[in-house]
Design a protein around this motif. Structure first.
Motif, short mmCIF file in Angstrom:
data_model
loop_
_atom_site.label_atom_id
_atom_site.label_comp_id
_atom_site.label_asym_id
_atom_site.label_seq_id
_atom_site.Cartn_x
_atom_site.Cartn_y
_atom_site.Cartn_z
N UNK A 89 41.42 34.23 33.83
CA UNK A 89 40.46 34.69 34.82
C UNK A 89 40.96 35.95 35.54
N UNK A 90 42.24 36.06 35.81
CA UNK A 90 42.78 37.24 36.49
C UNK A 90 42.63 38.50 35.66
N UNK A 91 42.93 38.41 34.39
CA UNK A 91 42.81 39.57 33.50
C UNK A 91 41.34 39.97 33.34
N UNK A 92 40.46 39.00 33.22
CA UNK A 92 39.03 39.30 33.09
C UNK A 92 38.50 39.91 34.37
N UNK A 93 38.96 39.45 35.52
CA UNK A 93 38.51 40.02 36.79
C UNK A 93 38.93 41.49 36.91
N UNK A 94 40.13 41.83 36.47
CA UNK A 94 40.56 43.23 36.50
C UNK A 94 39.69 44.11 35.58
N UNK A 95 39.32 43.57 34.43
CA UNK A 95 38.44 44.31 33.52
C UNK A 95 37.07 44.52 34.18
N UNK A 96 36.55 43.48 34.82
CA UNK A 96 35.25 43.58 35.49
C UNK A 96 35.28 44.62 36.60
#
Length: 188
Positions: free
Chosen positions: A87-94
């Motif tokens: 979730x942290x990596x996906x949030x940074x991409x978002x």
């Protein structure tokens, strides 16, 4: 005595009458040849009408057949070690994608729906690069005009908390705000 199809026995026919109509077997053969079957004496060919139920007047199929991909079962009920939705990596991409795509965009009511749709497709394609295989992604984007209002966004989902997760990011500038949420659900 009544006769059908204009046929009369040879004894009752005079020479001024029209010749008799085609007999029934040859009529059926001509009908068959007009419907796509081979005429008498010719070998039938296998054309597109044999593979599809609907064809055009030229004999070509009206749609392309959908070939089914057959996959074997893996019997995996959960993700492998180290292959979970981060979730942290996906949030940074978002956050990065929202900032680059909406940096100087001005809100317009007519352009907000296509902008939200294209932004959801862009976010989904960016997130697919960092999410492991076998995860189905659901991407939601909410766009609105920046003003003196308040807004609460909530979502619920039924999933397995050991393997499924979500990430959310917000962006705002002087004229608009955006909330993007991506749910990652493991596909068994």
């Amino acid at each position: 005595m009544a006769y059908q199809l204009g046929w009369a026995p040879p004894a009752e026919r005079n020479s001024t009458q029209e010749p008799p109509l085609l007999s029934r077997p040859s009529t059926l053969a001509s009908r068959r040849s007009s419907l796509g079957a081979a005429p008498v004496g010719r070998r039938p060919s296998i054309g597109p009408w044999m593979l599809h139920s609907r064809v055009s007047f030229s004999g070509l199929p009206l749609f392309q057949p959908i070939l089914k991909t057959r996959l074997e079962n893996t019997y995996r009920m959960g993700p492998e070690e180290g292959c979970k939705f981060n979730a942290g990596q996906v949030q940074r991409v978002l956050e990065g994608t929202l900032a680059s795509a909406l940096g100087t965009i001005v809100y317009s009511p007519q352009g907000s729906a296509p902008l939200a749709q294209s932004l959801a497709e862009l976010l989904q394609s960016q997130v697919k690069e960092v999410v492991p295989l076998r995860y189905k992604l659901v991407c939601q984007v909410l766009l609105g005009q920046q003003g003196q209002q308040s807004l609460l966004v909530a979502s619920r989902a039924l999933w397995d908390p050991t393997s499924d997760s979500f990430a959310s990011a917000t962006f705002s500038n002087a004229s608009l705000f955006a909330v993007a949420t991506v749910h990652g659900v493991y596909f068994e």
